[in-house]
Structures are given as structure tokens and as C-alpha cells.
Design an enzyme around this catalytic site. Structure first.
Site, PDB file in Angstrom:
ATOM      1  N   VAL A 169      -9.525 -16.807  -9.666  1.00 47.66           N
ATOM      2  CA  VAL A 169      -9.325 -17.470 -10.961  1.00 47.66           C
ATOM      3  C   VAL A 169      -8.723 -16.502 -11.977  1.00 47.66           C
ATOM      4  O   VAL A 169      -7.710 -16.802 -12.625  1.00 47.66           O
ATOM      5  CB  VAL A 169     -10.673 -18.020 -11.503  1.00 47.66           C
ATOM      6  CG1 VAL A 169     -10.507 -18.576 -12.911  1.00 47.66           C
ATOM      7  CG2 VAL A 169     -11.231 -19.086 -10.582  1.00 47.66           C
TER       8      VAL A 169
ATOM      9  N   ASP B 262     -11.218  -5.287 -14.399  1.00 46.04           N
ATOM     10  CA  ASP B 262     -12.187  -5.439 -13.308  1.00 46.04           C
ATOM     11  C   ASP B 262     -12.958  -4.125 -13.165  1.00 46.04           C
ATOM     12  O   ASP B 262     -12.413  -3.049 -13.438  1.00 46.04           O
ATOM     13  CB  ASP B 262     -11.465  -5.764 -11.990  1.00 46.04           C
ATOM     14  CG  ASP B 262     -12.368  -6.538 -11.042  1.00 46.04           C
ATOM     15  OD1 ASP B 262     -12.119  -7.728 -10.816  1.00 46.04           O
ATOM     16  OD2 ASP B 262     -13.356  -5.945 -10.553  1.00 46.04           O
TER      17      ASP B 262
ATOM     18  N   LYS C  22      -9.411  -2.456  -6.519  1.00 46.28           N
ATOM     19  CA  LYS C  22      -8.671  -3.699  -6.756  1.00 46.28           C
ATOM     20  C   LYS C  22      -7.589  -3.472  -7.811  1.00 46.28           C
ATOM     21  O   LYS C  22      -6.436  -3.862  -7.628  1.00 46.28           O
ATOM     22  CB  LYS C  22      -9.648  -4.740  -7.331  1.00 46.28           C
ATOM     23  CG  LYS C  22      -9.895  -5.915  -6.473  1.00 46.28           C
ATOM     24  CD  LYS C  22     -10.682  -6.932  -7.273  1.00 46.28           C
ATOM     25  CE  LYS C  22     -11.436  -7.829  -6.341  1.00 46.28           C
ATOM     26  NZ  LYS C  22     -12.203  -8.841  -7.048  1.00 46.28           N
TER      27      LYS C  22
ATOM     28  N   GLU D 144     -11.615 -23.992 -15.246  1.00 49.26           N
ATOM     29  CA  GLU D 144     -10.394 -24.060 -14.424  1.00 49.26           C
ATOM     30  C   GLU D 144     -10.588 -25.120 -13.348  1.00 49.26           C
ATOM     31  O   GLU D 144     -11.698 -25.340 -12.883  1.00 49.26           O
ATOM     32  CB  GLU D 144     -10.062 -22.693 -13.826  1.00 49.26           C
ATOM     33  CG  GLU D 144     -11.099 -22.135 -12.838  1.00 49.26           C
ATOM     34  CD  GLU D 144     -10.946 -22.661 -11.434  1.00 49.26           C
ATOM     35  OE1 GLU D 144      -9.856 -23.129 -11.109  1.00 49.26           O
ATOM     36  OE2 GLU D 144     -11.936 -22.619 -10.681  1.00 49.26           O
ATOM     37  N   PHE D 145      -9.476 -25.747 -12.962  1.00 45.25           N
ATOM     38  CA  PHE D 145      -9.541 -26.824 -11.955  1.00 45.25           C
ATOM     39  C   PHE D 145      -8.589 -26.531 -10.804  1.00 45.25           C
ATOM     40  O   PHE D 145      -8.018 -27.440 -10.212  1.00 45.25           O
ATOM     41  CB  PHE D 145      -9.156 -28.159 -12.597  1.00 45.25           C
ATOM     42  CG  PHE D 145     -10.043 -28.569 -13.748  1.00 45.25           C
ATOM     43  CD1 PHE D 145     -11.242 -29.235 -13.518  1.00 45.25           C
ATOM     44  CD2 PHE D 145      -9.690 -28.269 -15.052  1.00 45.25           C
ATOM     45  CE1 PHE D 145     -12.072 -29.602 -14.575  1.00 45.25           C
ATOM     46  CE2 PHE D 145     -10.512 -28.636 -16.120  1.00 45.25           C
ATOM     47  CZ  PHE D 145     -11.704 -29.298 -15.870  1.00 45.25           C
ATOM     48  N   LEU D 146      -8.386 -25.240 -10.498  1.00 44.53           N
ATOM     49  CA  LEU D 146      -7.325 -24.876  -9.564  1.00 44.53           C
ATOM     50  C   LEU D 146      -7.687 -25.077  -8.102  1.00 44.53           C
ATOM     51  O   LEU D 146      -8.674 -24.514  -7.642  1.00 44.53           O
ATOM     52  CB  LEU D 146      -6.974 -23.400  -9.744  1.00 44.53           C
ATOM     53  CG  LEU D 146      -6.472 -22.996 -11.112  1.00 44.53           C
ATOM     54  CD1 LEU D 146      -6.236 -21.493 -11.140  1.00 44.53           C
ATOM     55  CD2 LEU D 146      -5.200 -23.753 -11.435  1.00 44.53           C
TER      56      LEU D 146
ATOM     57  N   GLU E 274      -7.158 -24.028  -4.359  1.00 36.48           N
ATOM     58  CA  GLU E 274      -6.622 -22.836  -3.715  1.00 36.48           C
ATOM     59  C   GLU E 274      -5.350 -23.171  -2.956  1.00 36.48           C
ATOM     60  O   GLU E 274      -5.197 -24.259  -2.432  1.00 36.48           O
ATOM     61  CB  GLU E 274      -7.653 -22.251  -2.755  1.00 36.48           C
ATOM     62  CG  GLU E 274      -8.735 -21.526  -3.501  1.00 36.48           C
ATOM     63  CD  GLU E 274      -9.680 -20.792  -2.570  1.00 36.48           C
ATOM     64  OE1 GLU E 274      -9.233 -20.271  -1.532  1.00 36.48           O
ATOM     65  OE2 GLU E 274     -10.863 -20.755  -2.909  1.00 36.48           O
TER      66      GLU E 274
ATOM     67  N   GLY F  43     -15.086 -27.784   2.561  1.00 37.44           N
ATOM     68  CA  GLY F  43     -15.661 -26.463   2.277  1.00 37.44           C
ATOM     69  C   GLY F  43     -15.030 -25.886   1.033  1.00 37.44           C
ATOM     70  O   GLY F  43     -14.562 -26.623   0.163  1.00 37.44           O
TER      71      GLY F  43
ATOM     72  N   CYS G 216     -15.987 -24.018  -4.222  1.00 39.00           N
ATOM     73  CA  CYS G 216     -16.437 -24.802  -5.385  1.00 39.00           C
ATOM     74  C   CYS G 216     -17.375 -25.948  -5.048  1.00 39.00           C
ATOM     75  O   CYS G 216     -18.459 -26.040  -5.627  1.00 39.00           O
ATOM     76  CB  CYS G 216     -15.235 -25.394  -6.113  1.00 39.00           C
ATOM     77  SG  CYS G 216     -14.355 -24.166  -7.049  1.00 39.00           S
TER      78      CYS G 216
HETATM   79  C1  UDX Z   1     -11.387 -27.786  -5.360  1.00 36.93           C
HETATM   80  C2  UDX Z   1     -10.897 -28.747  -6.450  1.00 36.93           C
HETATM   81  O1  UDX Z   1      -9.835 -29.525  -5.930  1.00 36.93           O
HETATM   82  C3  UDX Z   1     -10.475 -27.970  -7.682  1.00 36.93           C
HETATM   83  O2  UDX Z   1     -10.093 -28.866  -8.701  1.00 36.93           O
HETATM   84  C4  UDX Z   1     -11.665 -27.144  -8.121  1.00 36.93           C
HETATM   85  O3  UDX Z   1     -11.394 -26.433  -9.288  1.00 36.93           O
HETATM   86  C5  UDX Z   1     -12.102 -26.207  -7.013  1.00 36.93           C
HETATM   87  O4  UDX Z   1     -12.428 -26.971  -5.858  1.00 36.93           O
HETATM   88  P1  UDX Z   1     -10.320 -26.268  -3.489  1.00 36.93           P
HETATM   89  O5  UDX Z   1     -11.702 -25.793  -3.192  1.00 36.93           O
HETATM   90  O6  UDX Z   1      -9.235 -25.267  -3.534  1.00 36.93           O
HETATM   91  O7  UDX Z   1     -10.305 -27.007  -4.900  1.00 36.93           O
HETATM   92  O8  UDX Z   1      -9.965 -27.318  -2.358  1.00 36.93           O
HETATM   93  P2  UDX Z   1      -9.489 -28.829  -2.211  1.00 36.93           P
HETATM   94  O9  UDX Z   1      -8.033 -28.884  -1.946  1.00 36.93           O
HETATM   95  O10 UDX Z   1     -10.004 -29.681  -3.290  1.00 36.93           O
HETATM   96  O11 UDX Z   1     -10.242 -29.188  -0.833  1.00 36.93           O
HETATM   97  C6  UDX Z   1     -11.640 -29.001  -0.686  1.00 36.93           C
HETATM   98  C7  UDX Z   1     -12.078 -29.366   0.712  1.00 36.93           C
HETATM   99  O12 UDX Z   1     -12.033 -30.780   0.895  1.00 36.93           O
HETATM  100  C8  UDX Z   1     -11.228 -28.782   1.835  1.00 36.93           C
HETATM  101  O13 UDX Z   1     -12.071 -28.362   2.903  1.00 36.93           O
HETATM  102  C9  UDX Z   1     -10.344 -29.947   2.222  1.00 36.93           C
HETATM  103  O14 UDX Z   1      -9.828 -29.820   3.510  1.00 36.93           O
HETATM  104  C10 UDX Z   1     -11.333 -31.094   2.083  1.00 36.93           C
HETATM  105  N1  UDX Z   1     -10.726 -32.431   1.895  1.00 36.93           N
HETATM  106  C11 UDX Z   1      -9.881 -32.673   0.851  1.00 36.93           C
HETATM  107  C12 UDX Z   1     -11.054 -33.454   2.771  1.00 36.93           C
HETATM  108  O15 UDX Z   1     -11.850 -33.252   3.697  1.00 36.93           O
HETATM  109  N2  UDX Z   1     -10.491 -34.692   2.590  1.00 36.93           N
HETATM  110  C13 UDX Z   1      -9.620 -34.946   1.574  1.00 36.93           C
HETATM  111  O16 UDX Z   1      -9.145 -36.096   1.475  1.00 36.93           O
HETATM  112  C14 UDX Z   1      -9.319 -33.924   0.677  1.00 36.93           C
END
Ligand code: UDX
Length: 460
Positions: free
Chosen positions: A11, A30, A35, A158-160, A162, A270, A273
């Protein structure tokens, strides 16, 4: 503006780099000198070793030592700072609550420096990492205790996702800022001036507590979509052979009110978050005497989903894992990342080893170095049974079955590769529905079991 970003993980580093791109003078801080040295080197390999995000190393190289600086010393740069973003890890404790010790430790260092400032100007301390509702207020009380003059606190979650962090930071759906006073809001508007009057990006100004709550509701709702599809959609496809998962998904999500995101049934979600945030919200609800039934179900469905294909393989296909060799395709929690935090593959490996497999032959395009760290045989001698390969084909050689755990594009349409390398009897456990022509494989003697489909026994 002069901005400090405290914490340079996924982040913090992304945030610092993107802020520097809009011309702010950004100091990324940091405690970890190694790092900081890696980031300062500008070397993409060294940067990616810590945070592997498409475009991030290139962006850092564009602004480093012009707008972006890396430091282990806040004291030297504190004067004249307008804003400090707190981007520290907040890992879950065993009871689900958020461990704020990294956060508190950083504040113990920063608060006395803020108290000693000579510049007299307003400074806003902003929580960017996901922290329980009320943490900004907790921050305020710590700063008051240190007699920090002329400060405000804010929440800017943040809503990012990965793998897409740089692009989504440049073009977010929304920017949520929660602050108490107009002075502080003005500072936040200047930090994010490129987004304030944007036609597409929602710039939402609210209270710190609401901003904190928005993050939890958003993430638990996203996980609810996934658990709904896994717990209802996939179950329908598994219970009734003529229910076609892909058609079901398209038919339901054709309604504009229904999200398409989340409808990809899987062996569980997984990442850093979802699991952590829902557990934290459950804990916050329990503390506030609120019912937690819905949240607990969503969480449990997701956890169950991670390994239930192995149980189904035993019950529906009569599979025996003892002394068997299993190819495991995909280790990261989703495609385009090497991150294995809370990845379903961790649970899959645990379950396979507990069932006495002879060997797990693992392949992942990015996450193998990470996996070697998670599955270090010094921690558990059973991890010696895991071997790692550079290609799908090599991982499949000599295996009795395959488990597909991650949605890497290269696993799509794997039927040809499987048929080239391994002959039936062979069982395919598909956690991501990556093999569209599975009915044809079944006619050629392969067994197939997937999330959202009943077990299909070999036909020949
Ligand atoms: C998520 C949120 O999208 C983000 O807004 C928040 O800030 C952090 O958590 P991220 O953890 O990067 O982001 O992954 P994301 O793309 O949301 O996927 C999460 C998990 O759900 C992955 O394991 C993905 O494969 C799974 N997933 C996603 C499904 O199993 N089915 C789907 O339809 C979508």
C-alpha cells in the site's frame, strides 16, 4: 505539498509513487533499512523483491530523487510537512482482532517528532491501512497525549486490488476521505487535487469513522458476493447435473443490479484483505454486541471452499490420496501476483499432506520462491514432499491427479497439455473452472471434478 508516507509495503510504496507522480514532494519512510536501500537503488529486481506490482518499479524510476525520496529518518524531514499517511501492517490476532502494534510503534516514534516541530503549520495524520472503526480517534488521543500542536487526523482507506495497484491508484473508482475539520479537508483536497472534480471518480468527504466503516463494508460485501456464488451458485451446479454453471452465471448477472464481480466460483478467496477484514469486523461487532451470523457464514463458506474439492474427490470419485502423487497448479492467491497470504493453496497442501500423499509437484509462474518460504521443511518435515517445477508439463509428469488452485491464464484450456503428459486413469480437481472442454476429456478416460460441477466419472 510535502508528504510523508510511513510504511513502504504494497500500500505505502504504491501510494508514495503515485503521489510523487502528481508532483508532490513525497518521502517514503520505513524502519527496514534494507528495503529502503533496495528502493533507493532503483533496480527493478530489488524493488520487485519487496513489492511486485506491474509498472511500479518504472514509476519509481521516473520520480526518484526528484519528487520521491526514501528514508529511514523522519526527524530530518519533518519540518514543513503537510500530511503523513500511515500505511503500516495491521495483521489479525488469533481472536480476529487487528494487531495495531506496528502502528502504535510507528506513532511512538513519530508523535514526539511532531511535538517538536518548529514550523507551526497544520499537519494531517491520515490512516490509509485498514484499521478498526475508531482508530483515527485513537490516533488523535495519542497525538494529544504527546502535546502535538496544530494537527488533524483523517481516514483515507485504500481499495487497491493486487496486481493492478498502480493503475487503480491513478484511476480509482472513488477516493474516500474522512476528516473532522474544513482545514483538514482542504489539505486532503490538495493532496488529491487531480480527483476532486473528476467526472468519473467519486470524491467522498465524510467523517473519519464513516471512512473506516466504508472500507470494512466494501470488503466484506465483496467477499459476500464470492461466498454467495460459491455457497449457492456452485452448490446448484454440483447438486443438479443439468445446471450449467457458466450459463447460470451469465443469466443471473445480466441484471444490471447484480454484480458480475464475484460470480467466478472458486476454491475460495484469499489475499491479504478479505479474510483478515471480515474477522476483524466480526470481532468489532462482538465487542459492540451486534449479531454476526451473516458475516460468520460468509467467512465459513469461504474457508470450507478452500479444500472441499479434496473431500468431494474422496466421497464422490472414491479418490485415495495415500501414497499418491498430486500436481498442484497455482500457489498464489490469484493470478498476476506472487502473494500467497491466505492463499487457498496453503490449505490444499495442508490437506494433501494430512492425507498421506507421496509427493506434491507444484508449479506457479511467480510464487515458487514465496512458496519455499511458506513450505520450509525446517518448519515441518512433511514439506519435504513438495517439489517445484518451472513448467506445467514438468509438474504433471508422473502424477496421479492434478489440483488447479489459481486462475492463471496459462491454466485455461489445459486439456491438451494434460492429455500430452499423463494418461488415464487420472483425476482433475479444478478449483477455478479452467477447463471448458472437460466433458470431452471425460470421454477420453479422465475423471473431472470442479467447483460448480458434479463429479464426472471417466466414460471409457
Ligand atoms: C481485494 C479488494 O478487491 C480490494 O478492493 C481491497 O482493497 C483488498 O482486497 P485483492 O485482495 O487484491 O483485493 O484481490 P481480489 O482481486 O479482490 O481477489 C480476492 C480473491 O477473490 C482472490 O483469491 C480471487 O481469485 C478471488 N475471487 C475474486 C473469486 O474467487 N471469485 C471472483 O469472482 C473474484
Amino acid at each position: 505539498m510535502k508528504i510523508i508516507v510511513a510504511g513502504t509495503g504494497f500500500v505505502g510504496l504504491t501510494h508514495a509513487a503515485v503521489l510523487s507522480e502528481s508532483g508532490h514532494e513525497v518521502y517514503a519512510y520505513d524502519v527496514d533499512a534494507k528495503k529502503i536501500a533496495a528502493y533507493n537503488s532503483g533496480d527493478p529486481a530489488q524493488i520487485n523483491h519487496y513489492v511486485n506490482e506491474p509498472g511500479l518499479a518504472a514509476l519509481i524510476n521516473e520520480t526518484i530523487n526528484r519528487y520521491l525520496f526514501f528514508t529511514t529518518n523522519i526527524e530530518a524531514i519533518i519540518e514543513g510537512t503537510d500530511a503523513i499517511f500511515m500505511c503500516l501492517p495491521t495483521p489479525p490476532r488469533p481472536n480476529g482482532s487487528s494487531d495495531l502494534s506496528y502502528y502504535d510503534k510507528a506513532l511512538d516514534y513519530i508523535a514526539p517528532l511532531l511535538a517538536k516541530r518548529q514550523d507551526g503549520r497544520r499537519i494531517v495524520i491520515i490512516n490509509k491501512s485498514t484499521v478498526p472503526v475508531g482508530t483515527a480517534r485513537h490516533l488523535e488521543s495519542i497525538l494529544k497525549r504527546h502535546n502535538v500542536p496544530n494537527f488533524g487526523i483523517a481516514s483515507n482507506p485504500e481499495f487497491l486490488p493486487e496486481g493492478d495497484a498502480v493503475e487503480r491508484s491513478r484511476r480509482p473508482d472513488r477516493v474516500v476521505v474522512g476528516a473532522d475539520t474544513e482545514d483538514d479537508m482542504r489539505i486532503l483536497r490538495r493532496v488529491y487535487s487531480q480527483f476532486v472534480n473528476h467526472v468519473r471518480i467519486a470524491f467522498i468527504e465524510t467523517t473519519p469513522e464513516t471512512a473506516e466503516a466504508i472500507k470494512y463494508v466494501a470488503n466484506t460485501l465483496l467477499l459476500t458476493y464470492i461466498s454467495f456464488w460459491n455457497g449457492i451458485g456452485a452448490r446448484l451446479g454440483e447438486a443438479f447435473p443439468n445446471v450449467r454453471m457458466e450459463d447460470l452465471k451469465r443469466g443471473v448477472t445480466a441484471d444490471n443490479r447484480i454484480s458480475k464481480w464475484g460470480s467466478y466460483v472458486s476454491n475460495g478467496a484469499g489475499g491479504s484483505c478479505f479474510g483478515k477484514d471480515i474477522q476483524s469486523l466480526i470481532y468489532q461487532f462482538k465487542t459492540a454486541n451486534q449479531p454476526t451470523g451473516l458475516l460468520e457464514s460468509v467467512y465459513q463458506i469461504n474457508e470450507y471452499q478452500k479444500t472441499y474439492l479434496i473431500d468431494r474427490a474422496i466421497h464422490e470419485a472414491g479418490a485415495k490420496f495415500n501414497h499418491k502423487t498430486v500436481a498442484l497448479l497455482g500457489l498464489s492467491f490469484k493470478k498476476q501476483t506472487n502473494d500467497m497470504r491466505d492463499s487457498s493453496s496453503l490449505k490444499v497442501v495442508e490437506s494433501l499432506l494430512a492425507r498421506g500423499v507421496k509427493e506434491v509437484r507444484a508449479y506457479d509462474p511467480l510464487a515458487i520462491p514465496e512458496a519455499k518460504h511458506y513450505f520450509n521443511p525446517d518448519k515441518n518435515h512433511l514439506f519435504e514432499k513438495i517439489s517445484y517445477f518451472d513448467t506445467v508439463k514438468e509438474a504433471l509428469v508422473g502424477s496421479d491427479m492434478v489440483f488447479i488452485s489459481t486462475d492463471w491464464e496459462e491454466f485455461r484450456g489445459l486439456s491438451g497439455t494434460i492429455e500430452q503428459v499423463v494418461k488415464p486413469p487420472f483425476l482433475i480437481m479444478d478449483g477455478r473452472r479452467m477447463i471448458p472442454d472437460y466433458t470431452e476429456m471425460v470421454t477420453r478416460g479422465y475423471g473431472y471434478i470442479a467447483v460448480g460441477s458434479p463429479y464426472l466419472a471417466p466414460k471409457s
